[in-house]
Design an enzyme around this catalytic site. Structure first.
Site, PDB file in Angstrom:
ATOM      1  N   CYS A  89       0.606  -1.169  -0.017  1.00 38.51           N
ATOM      2  CA  CYS A  89      -0.047   0.071  -0.005  1.00 38.51           C
ATOM      3  C   CYS A  89       0.794   1.314   0.149  1.00 38.51           C
ATOM      4  CB  CYS A  89      -0.980   0.125   1.399  1.00 38.51           C
ATOM      5  SG  CYS A  89      -2.332   1.389   1.157  1.00 38.51           S
ATOM      6  N   CYS A 105      -6.726  -3.958   6.813  1.00 40.21           N
ATOM      7  CA  CYS A 105      -7.856  -3.309   6.734  1.00 40.21           C
ATOM      8  C   CYS A 105      -8.903  -3.736   5.970  1.00 40.21           C
ATOM      9  CB  CYS A 105      -7.423  -1.668   6.364  1.00 40.21           C
ATOM     10  SG  CYS A 105      -6.866  -1.555   4.608  1.00 40.21           S
TER      11      CYS A 105
END
Length: 356
Positions: free
Chosen positions: A101, A193
């Site tokens: 990410c 997440c």
């Protein structure tokens, strides 16, 4: 300077944005929308990137008196992070989605858009430090996030700012409280997440499907069957499905995964020890490939142990020889190289681990 503050809705990025305002920069806050389907990321008390987090970030921006926007990166996030995560497990590797990410979203897609819009840098709430362009560990060793930033290129580092890296986490919370920020006592985010349930195996199984194979011991004897190699990672002890204890009564661990044959091999804890491994592709944070082997320290997982090593450098690949054996090193993990010094460990570079 014109600064884009990446605001997750947590305390760290909120204080980072506030410090940028205090420093006199022209600051704009932005929250990344990373899920195409509402409710598919963790809620505010468990993680990041939820609707509640976006609302918290907006309220903090309002308190700071800065413009605020929500930018949709859901498609890029799915392609570069989620799909990569699933593919890696299907191939028997163990990726770190936070590393990916940072590499592909926060300091690539986000930073690219920021630069295109005239911003000079992106400020985040990561616990790390930049000194003269060199990436270093944070002051707070327990919260240090330099490991997940070790994939950043020199260009990415030049347009990054880490305003909280010089402070311990308790000081950040105290500062948020003093500033009256509503997120001062908000829990830290944990886990992955994009897996709301926390059940990584179920998440992967729903996307990869069933490909049955065998769990075997060192001599190839079949000990159990499984529904897919995505259910395993190197060093795993629980959930192996073994019909009974080993003859020697000792626990067994996953020591290797062959995705082509769907074979998972198990062995003793000693079988997990490795003294050397390869890594590719390679990122050198200075942009320069060292001309000779380097003595350094290596770390193979976030907040994992650090060991001394000799690294044979290259532009495309490195070879790591450890001074002390490590256990549970898995292909797909990221190895980050550090040079310890009085100013705080400096990140030299990183690579994705291969076992050959």
């Amino acid at each position: 300077m014109k600064i884009l503050a990446a605001m997750s809705g947590g305390v760290d990025s909120s204080v980072a944005a506030a410090r940028m305002v205090d420093a006199g920069h022209e600051v704009v806050g932005v929250h990344l929308a990373l899920s195409a389907a509402p409710g598919t990321l963790r809620t505010g008390s468990r993680g990041c990137c939820s609707k509640e987090d976006a609302a918290d970030a907006r309220r903090v921006a309002d308190m700071l008196g800065i413009p605020f926007y929500v930018w949709d990166f859901a498609d890029r996030f799915k392609e570069d992070v989620i799909d990569d995560f699933v593919e890696a497990y299907a191939e028997g590797r163990t990726p770190n989605p936070c590393v990916k990410c940072n590499e592909k979203i926060k300091f690539a897609a986000l930073a690219d858009r920021a630069v295109a819009l005239g911003f000079d840098a992106v400020a985040t709430g990561h616990y790390a430090r930049l000194q003269d362009g060199r990436l270093r560990r944070a002051v707070d060793a327990d919260k240090d996030q330099s490991y997940v930033l070790g994939v950043l290129t020199p260009e990415q580092l030049r347009r990054a700012m880490f305003p909280v890296g010089d402070s311990p986490k308790p000081d950040i919370r105290a500062e948020a409280e003093q500033r009256g920020l509503l997120v001062a006592n908000k829990p830290d985010s944990h886990d992955i997440c994009f897996i709301p349930s926390g059940d990584t195996q179920a998440f992967l199984g729903a996307r990869i499907g069933v490909r049955r194979g065998n769990v075997v011991d060192a001599d190839g004897s079949v000990l159990a069957t499984h529904a897919g190699v995505h259910e395993f990672t190197i060093g795993q002890r629980k959930g192996l499905g073994l019909v009974g204890p080993a003859a020697d009564g000792r626990p067994r661990y996953v020591t290797s995964i062959d995705a082509e044959t769907a074979t998972v091999r198990v062995g003793t804890v000693e079988d997990l020890e490795i003294w050397e491994f390869g890594g590719e592709p390679v990122v050198w944070t200075s942009g320069r490939v060292p001309g000779q082997p380097i003595e350094c320290q290596v770390q193979v997982r976030a907040h994992g142990s650090v060991v001394d090593a000799i690294v044979e450098p290259g532009a495309e690949r490195i070879h790591v020889r450890l001074r002390t054996a490590l256990r549970g090193v898995a292909p797909g993990q990221t190895v980050v190289l550090y040079r310890p010094d009085a100013e705080g460990d400096e990140v030299l570079g990183s690579a994705v681990i291969t076992r050959d």
